[in-house]
Design an enzyme around this catalytic site. Structure first.
Site: not given
Ligand SMILES: [Zn+2]
Length: 196
Positions: A9, A104, A148
């Protein structure tokens, strides 16, 4: 024994100036780029994940605070809406050719790259794709340590991979949750080391 690097991310919305900025996010993007260049050929697979949400009025299963008042624990400001600049990789992040891309959080509250979808993978999940390429070890970097990165590393461990987090190539939303996350990772048997 093959090793994968998973870059979690590193997106505009999680870096300075983004909707859900992590302090030090842009510096992590730059450091990961240098690390990837320095370690060229050491990783059999490089994976990059992205949070990839639907736009409001879809709250992505309550992940976006519908009332505009996020608690920053389970609800968040609108971020990383698919197809927007905020969802793109940070410009200081350079990924090598052949990188496996994962998205995601599509209308869902996903923190882990292992619950996402491999882009162009005909619906395969990340664990399946890595196993098919002989990967047994994964090293995890990116944003954010306490959310994450934590979830992706724990899921990698649960999927049977030998997992290490390169802590200096991560940045956290908040110090208390970062400490808690690193404790969770250590308890799970995940290695916590510096990249240098
Ligand atoms: Zn999200």
């Amino acid at each position: 024994m093959s090793t994968a690097l998973i870059v979690v991310d590193v997106q505009n919305d999680f870096c300075e100036g983004g909707a859900l900025a992590v302090a030090g996010g842009a510096a992590v993007a730059e450091s990961i780029t240098r690390f990837v260049e320095r370690t060229s050929g050491m990783y059999d697979v490089v994976v990059a994940t992205r949070d990839w949400h639907a736009a409001l009025p879809d709250t992505n299963d309550g992940h976006f605070a519908a009332d505009g008042l996020p608690d920053y624990v389970t609800t968040w400001p609108v971020h990383c809406v698919a197809g927007t600049v905020g969802a793109e990789y940070h410009p200081l992040l350079s990924l090598p050719p052949g990188t496996v891309h994962v998205v995601k959080g599509e209308s869902r509250q996903d923190y882990s790259g292992f619950s996402g979808r491999v882009v162009g993978g005909d619906g395969a999940d990340l664990a399946t794709v890595l196993s098919a390429r002989g990967v047994t070890r994964v090293e995890v970097v990116g944003l954010a340590t306490d959310h994450c990165v934590r979830a992706t590393a724990l899921d990698a461990c649960g999927a049977g991979f030998d997992v290490t987090v390169l802590t200096d190539l991560t940045a956290a939303v908040a110090a208390p949750t970062a400490v808690a996350a690193l404790t969770d990772l250590a308890v799970a048997g995940i290695g916590l080391v510096r990249s240098a």
